[in-house]
Design a protein around this motif. Structure first.
Motif, mmCIF file in Angstrom:
data_model
loop_
_atom_site.group_PDB
_atom_site.id
_atom_site.type_symbol
_atom_site.label_atom_id
_atom_site.label_comp_id
_atom_site.label_asym_id
_atom_site.label_seq_id
_atom_site.Cartn_x
_atom_site.Cartn_y
_atom_site.Cartn_z
ATOM 1 N N UNK A 52 0.845 -1.189 0.000
ATOM 2 C CA UNK A 52 0.000 0.000 0.000
ATOM 3 C C UNK A 52 0.882 1.242 0.000
ATOM 4 N N UNK A 53 0.294 2.406 -0.240
ATOM 5 C CA UNK A 53 1.083 3.599 -0.503
ATOM 6 C C UNK A 53 1.804 4.205 0.699
ATOM 7 N N UNK A 54 1.213 4.259 1.872
ATOM 8 C CA UNK A 54 1.866 4.935 2.984
ATOM 9 C C UNK A 54 2.795 3.987 3.743
ATOM 10 N N UNK A 55 3.725 4.534 4.522
ATOM 11 C CA UNK A 55 4.705 3.743 5.259
ATOM 12 C C UNK A 55 4.093 3.058 6.461
ATOM 13 N N UNK A 56 4.787 2.050 6.965
ATOM 14 C CA UNK A 56 4.287 1.266 8.096
ATOM 15 C C UNK A 56 5.126 1.547 9.332
ATOM 16 N N UNK A 57 4.517 1.403 10.500
ATOM 17 C CA UNK A 57 5.177 1.543 11.783
ATOM 18 C C UNK A 57 5.218 0.171 12.427
ATOM 19 N N UNK A 58 6.288 -0.106 13.181
ATOM 20 C CA UNK A 58 6.378 -1.420 13.814
ATOM 21 C C UNK A 58 6.475 -1.271 15.324
ATOM 22 N N UNK A 114 -2.128 3.492 9.206
ATOM 23 C CA UNK A 114 -3.450 4.101 9.093
ATOM 24 C C UNK A 114 -3.286 5.428 8.361
ATOM 25 N N UNK A 115 -4.390 5.952 7.867
ATOM 26 C CA UNK A 115 -4.325 7.222 7.160
ATOM 27 C C UNK A 115 -4.030 8.372 8.118
ATOM 28 N N UNK A 116 -4.544 8.283 9.335
ATOM 29 C CA UNK A 116 -4.336 9.339 10.322
ATOM 30 C C UNK A 116 -3.268 8.921 11.316
ATOM 31 N N UNK A 117 -2.361 9.826 11.610
ATOM 32 C CA UNK A 117 -1.356 9.556 12.637
ATOM 33 C C UNK A 117 -2.017 9.489 14.010
ATOM 34 N N UNK A 118 -3.141 10.169 14.173
ATOM 35 C CA UNK A 118 -3.846 10.141 15.454
ATOM 36 C C UNK A 118 -4.323 8.728 15.770
ATOM 37 N N UNK A 119 -4.789 8.013 14.764
ATOM 38 C CA UNK A 119 -5.250 6.641 14.982
ATOM 39 C C UNK A 119 -4.090 5.744 15.401
ATOM 40 N N UNK A 120 -2.925 5.918 14.765
ATOM 41 C CA UNK A 120 -1.750 5.126 15.143
ATOM 42 C C UNK A 120 -1.331 5.412 16.577
ATOM 43 N N UNK A 121 -1.316 6.686 16.929
ATOM 44 C CA UNK A 121 -0.924 7.059 18.287
ATOM 45 C C UNK A 121 -1.931 6.537 19.305
ATOM 46 N N UNK A 122 -3.208 6.579 18.969
ATOM 47 C CA UNK A 122 -4.229 6.078 19.881
ATOM 48 C C UNK A 122 -4.082 4.578 20.103
#
Length: 158
Positions: free
Chosen positions: A58-64, A105-113
């Motif tokens: 997918x287009x955006x980067x991933x966090x681990x 996720x599209x939003x960084x807020x969702x990742x942080x949550x």
């Protein structure tokens, strides 16, 4: 360029009672329409749990994030609640298994949550004592009280 175009072939299988030109043309048209629809849709978009290859395509980067053995189900539950795409991998060479979660996720807020809630639930589970251990402690206290009560009753009888 011409050679690559000439090398492409297509296998088309048709089931029919009587093979006619009309049937053959209809099958070729159906195949072409199918290819056009597939090109218009673009690559398939996966949601929720998926493989690492699908996630990284997918287009955006991933966090681990490293997850313990007990926290996998908890992480999946939290990630699904926030609508985050994720993939979980296991390190085969580590003696106690180590799981790594890749998510995006599209939003960084969702990742942080997701990260905050997962860490909070993990910390909460570490801090709270085991119910079975507490029950064992209370059983011992109850036995001691029963023994003391029996001794008092014996002393009163004498």
């Amino acid at each position: 360029m011409q050679e690559t175009v000439e090398e492409k072939t297509v296998n088309l299988a048709i089931r029919t009672g009587k093979l006619s030109m009309r049937c053959l043309v209809g099958a070729v048209r159906g195949f072409i329409n199918h290819k056009r629809r597939k090109q218009m849709m673009g690559p398939k978009r996966y949601r929720g749990k998926q493989t690492v290859k699908q996630l990284l395509s997918q287009d955006q980067g991933a966090t681990s994030m490293v997850i313990g053995d007990e926290g996998i189900k908890e992480f999946q539950r939290i990630a699904k609640r926030y609508g985050v795409d994720f993939a979980i991998t296991k390190d085969k060479f580590a003696d106690p298994p180590v799981y790594t979660a890749f998510f995006k996720a599209k939003d960084m807020d969702a990742l942080e949550a997701v990260m905050d809630e997962f860490e909070n639930t993990r910390a909460f589970k570490k801090d709270r004592p085991s119910v079975i251990r507490q029950l064992g402690i209370y059983k011992e206290k109850a036995k001691e009280q029963i023994i003391k009560a029996k001794v008092k009753v014996k002393e009163m009888i004498r």
